[in-house]
Design a protein around this motif. Structure first.
Motif, short mmCIF file in Angstrom:
data_model
loop_
_atom_site.label_atom_id
_atom_site.label_comp_id
_atom_site.label_asym_id
_atom_site.label_seq_id
_atom_site.Cartn_x
_atom_site.Cartn_y
_atom_site.Cartn_z
N LEU A 1 0.88 -1.17 0.00
CA LEU A 1 0.00 0.00 0.00
C LEU A 1 0.92 1.21 0.00
O LEU A 1 1.51 1.58 1.02
CB LEU A 1 -0.91 0.02 1.22
CG LEU A 1 -1.84 1.24 1.32
CD1 LEU A 1 -2.82 1.29 0.15
CD2 LEU A 1 -2.59 1.27 2.65
N VAL A 2 1.04 1.85 -1.17
CA VAL A 2 2.07 2.86 -1.36
C VAL A 2 1.66 3.73 -2.55
O VAL A 2 0.73 3.40 -3.29
CB VAL A 2 3.45 2.17 -1.59
CG1 VAL A 2 3.44 1.35 -2.86
CG2 VAL A 2 4.60 3.15 -1.54
N GLY A 3 2.34 4.84 -2.72
CA GLY A 3 2.04 5.72 -3.83
C GLY A 3 2.28 5.05 -5.18
O GLY A 3 3.29 4.36 -5.36
N SER A 4 1.36 5.25 -6.12
CA SER A 4 1.48 4.56 -7.41
C SER A 4 2.67 5.03 -8.23
O SER A 4 3.09 4.34 -9.16
CB SER A 4 0.18 4.74 -8.21
OG SER A 4 -0.15 6.11 -8.35
N GLU A 5 3.25 6.17 -7.88
CA GLU A 5 4.43 6.63 -8.61
C GLU A 5 5.59 5.64 -8.45
O GLU A 5 6.46 5.54 -9.33
CB GLU A 5 4.85 8.03 -8.16
CG GLU A 5 5.63 8.13 -6.86
CD GLU A 5 4.76 8.01 -5.62
OE1 GLU A 5 5.32 8.03 -4.50
OE2 GLU A 5 3.53 7.91 -5.76
N THR A 6 5.61 4.88 -7.33
CA THR A 6 6.70 3.94 -7.12
C THR A 6 6.68 2.81 -8.14
O THR A 6 7.74 2.32 -8.54
CB THR A 6 6.64 3.35 -5.70
OG1 THR A 6 5.37 2.72 -5.51
CG2 THR A 6 6.82 4.43 -4.65
N SER A 7 5.49 2.42 -8.58
CA SER A 7 5.41 1.37 -9.61
C SER A 7 5.97 1.88 -10.94
O SER A 7 6.53 1.11 -11.73
CB SER A 7 3.96 0.91 -9.79
OG SER A 7 3.13 1.94 -10.33
N ILE A 8 5.83 3.18 -11.17
CA ILE A 8 6.38 3.78 -12.39
C ILE A 8 7.91 3.79 -12.32
O ILE A 8 8.59 3.48 -13.30
CB ILE A 8 5.82 5.19 -12.60
CG1 ILE A 8 4.30 5.13 -12.79
CG2 ILE A 8 6.49 5.86 -13.80
CD1 ILE A 8 3.63 6.49 -12.88
N TYR A 9 8.45 4.14 -11.15
CA TYR A 9 9.91 4.12 -10.99
C TYR A 9 10.47 2.73 -11.24
O TYR A 9 11.51 2.56 -11.88
CB TYR A 9 10.29 4.59 -9.58
CG TYR A 9 10.02 6.05 -9.30
CD1 TYR A 9 10.09 7.01 -10.30
CD2 TYR A 9 9.72 6.49 -8.01
CE1 TYR A 9 9.86 8.35 -10.04
CE2 TYR A 9 9.49 7.82 -7.73
CZ TYR A 9 9.56 8.75 -8.75
OH TYR A 9 9.33 10.08 -8.48
N VAL A 10 9.78 1.69 -10.74
CA VAL A 10 10.23 0.31 -10.96
C VAL A 10 10.17 -0.03 -12.44
O VAL A 10 11.11 -0.61 -13.00
CB VAL A 10 9.36 -0.68 -10.15
CG1 VAL A 10 9.69 -2.13 -10.54
CG2 VAL A 10 9.57 -0.49 -8.66
N TYR A 11 9.09 0.31 -13.08
CA TYR A 11 8.89 0.02 -14.50
C TYR A 11 9.99 0.65 -15.35
O TYR A 11 10.48 0.05 -16.32
CB TYR A 11 7.53 0.53 -14.94
CG TYR A 11 7.17 0.23 -16.38
CD1 TYR A 11 6.87 -1.06 -16.79
CD2 TYR A 11 7.14 1.26 -17.33
CE1 TYR A 11 6.53 -1.34 -18.11
CE2 TYR A 11 6.81 1.00 -18.65
CZ TYR A 11 6.50 -0.30 -19.04
OH TYR A 11 6.18 -0.56 -20.35
N GLN A 12 10.41 1.85 -14.98
CA GLN A 12 11.44 2.55 -15.74
C GLN A 12 12.81 1.89 -15.62
O GLN A 12 13.69 2.16 -16.43
CB GLN A 12 11.53 4.01 -15.29
CG GLN A 12 10.33 4.84 -15.72
CD GLN A 12 10.46 6.31 -15.33
OE1 GLN A 12 11.13 6.65 -14.36
NE2 GLN A 12 9.82 7.17 -16.10
N GLN A 13 12.97 1.01 -14.61
CA GLN A 13 14.24 0.30 -14.47
C GLN A 13 14.27 -0.98 -15.30
O GLN A 13 15.26 -1.69 -15.31
CB GLN A 13 14.49 -0.04 -12.99
CG GLN A 13 14.52 1.17 -12.08
CD GLN A 13 15.41 2.28 -12.60
OE1 GLN A 13 16.57 2.04 -12.92
NE2 GLN A 13 14.88 3.49 -12.69
N GLY A 14 13.15 -1.30 -15.98
CA GLY A 14 13.13 -2.43 -16.90
C GLY A 14 12.89 -3.78 -16.26
O GLY A 14 13.42 -4.78 -16.73
N SER A 15 12.08 -3.83 -15.21
CA SER A 15 11.80 -5.10 -14.54
C SER A 15 11.04 -6.06 -15.44
O SER A 15 10.11 -5.68 -16.14
CB SER A 15 10.98 -4.83 -13.26
OG SER A 15 10.56 -6.03 -12.68
N ASP A 16 11.42 -7.35 -15.38
CA ASP A 16 10.70 -8.38 -16.13
C ASP A 16 9.40 -8.78 -15.42
O ASP A 16 8.55 -9.45 -16.01
CB ASP A 16 11.57 -9.63 -16.30
CG ASP A 16 12.76 -9.38 -17.22
OD1 ASP A 16 12.63 -8.53 -18.13
OD2 ASP A 16 13.81 -10.01 -17.01
#
Length: 335
Positions: A87-102
């Motif tokens: 349960l966290v700010g949705s911007e964190t999922s964007i930061y993860v996505y930008q690092q290229g996670s599979d």
């Protein structure tokens, strides 16, 4: 949280997360879900309602609630398997996505739909106008986090350049911002509840405006999980989302006093009058989402705010990081 710190920590666990994926597709679905909440806050009242009113239990789920104390730590725990749902700010999922996670982190149920901070001054200001902040010392939130980005968006919206028109202080740790203001730092401060209500009650400050109202609706705090977890446990995720929807409907329909009583066990050290004040303020300004669906327009508003703050290199498609399947079903079937 600071974007640099979260990127550093996330990169350190991406490899580990990738190594733990194979061989799990045929396991039985979980009945116990570990939630990592970014902080303990009345802002998340529907979550505590779902727990105290037995909505998760009714769905056959056992919940372990862990306060992970910060967006970077929450995402690290999620990626490394220390928790199942964040349960966290949705911007964190964007930061993860930008690092290229599979194995991207996917948002599946929204909890809050506005920023949760307020503009607080040292004393009453009945003739308050945003332009009065120009030239003042402003104690803000940390760079790269949604509170600060929503704050800067609001300031610019009201004709204030936060980095040119203010003496902007951003180097104080989140946990110490309220005490720094109380000790004399800054003429204005951006505060979460319950600090804002506590300051008003004790005569140490006065709420002048809401950054939540000013910055508009956002997928501000969201339940999210790794894509692999969702694929392996669709029934459990649906049950989880059903409980969230029941809690959101309950909060929407019940009085401030009833909500405050329901969440109080999770805030035993907080005066009941402060809990009521906080619930009332968030309920009246529409901070609690009434359903878990993550709206595409709100997602785009979030990214516009991140872009304006200089924290978003490239926009992430709503369809890539949002799965509304469970929320839509819960909304249409759960009463």
């Amino acid at each position: 949280m600071k974007r640099r710190s979260i990127v550093f920590l996330l990169l350190s666990v991406l490899l580990l997360a990738g190594l733990t994926l194979p061989g799990c597709s045929k396991q039985e679905e979980v009945s116990k879900i570990r939630i990592g909440e970014v902080t303990r806050s009345i802002f998340y009242a529907p979550q505590y309602v779902a727990l105290s009113q037995g909505f998760f239990k009714d769905e056959g789920l056992e919940i372990e609630l862990i306060t992970t104390a910060g967006g970077d730590k929450t995402m690290t725990a999620l990626l490394s398997g220390g928790i199942d749902v964040g349960l966290v700010g949705s911007e964190t999922s964007i930061y993860v996505y930008q690092q290229g996670s599979d194995d991207p982190v996917v948002n599946f149920a929204q909890m809050t739909q506005t920023d949760g901070t307020f503009l607080v001054s040292r004393g009453p200001n009945p003739d308050f106008k945003w332009e009065l902040l120009k030239g003042s010392t402003f104690l803000g939130q940390r760079k790269g986090g949604m509170p600060q980005m929503a704050g800067e968006f609001t300031l610019r919206k009201n004709g204030i350049d936060p980095h040119r028109d203010l003496n902007l202080i951003q180097n104080i740790d989140f946990a110490n911002i309220a005490s720094a203001f109380s000790s004399g730092t800054g003429e204005y401060v951006q505060l979460f509840e319950p600090q804002a209500s506590v300051f008003e009650k004790e005569g140490r400050g006065r709420v002048l405006a809401s950054f939540g109202v000013e910055s508009g609706k956002l997928p501000y705090t969201v339940f999210m999980a790794k894509q692999s977890f969702i694929k392996q446990n669709p029934n459990a995720v649906q049950k989880f989302t059903n409980a969230v929807q029941r809690a959101q409907s309950w909060v929407d329909q019940k009085s401030v006093n009833e909500i405050a009583s329901a969440v109080l066990p999770y805030f035993e050290d907080t005066d009941i009058e402060i809990v009521r004040s906080v619930v009332k303020r968030y309920k009246e300004q529409g901070s609690f989402a009434t359903d878990p669906v993550i709206d595409e327009q709100e997602w785009n508003n979030l990214q516009d705010i991140m872009t304006q703050a200089g924290e978003l290199k490239q926009k992430a498609q709503w369809s890539k990081l949002v799965d509304n399947t469970f929320a839509e079903k819960a909304k249409s079937t759960v009463k």
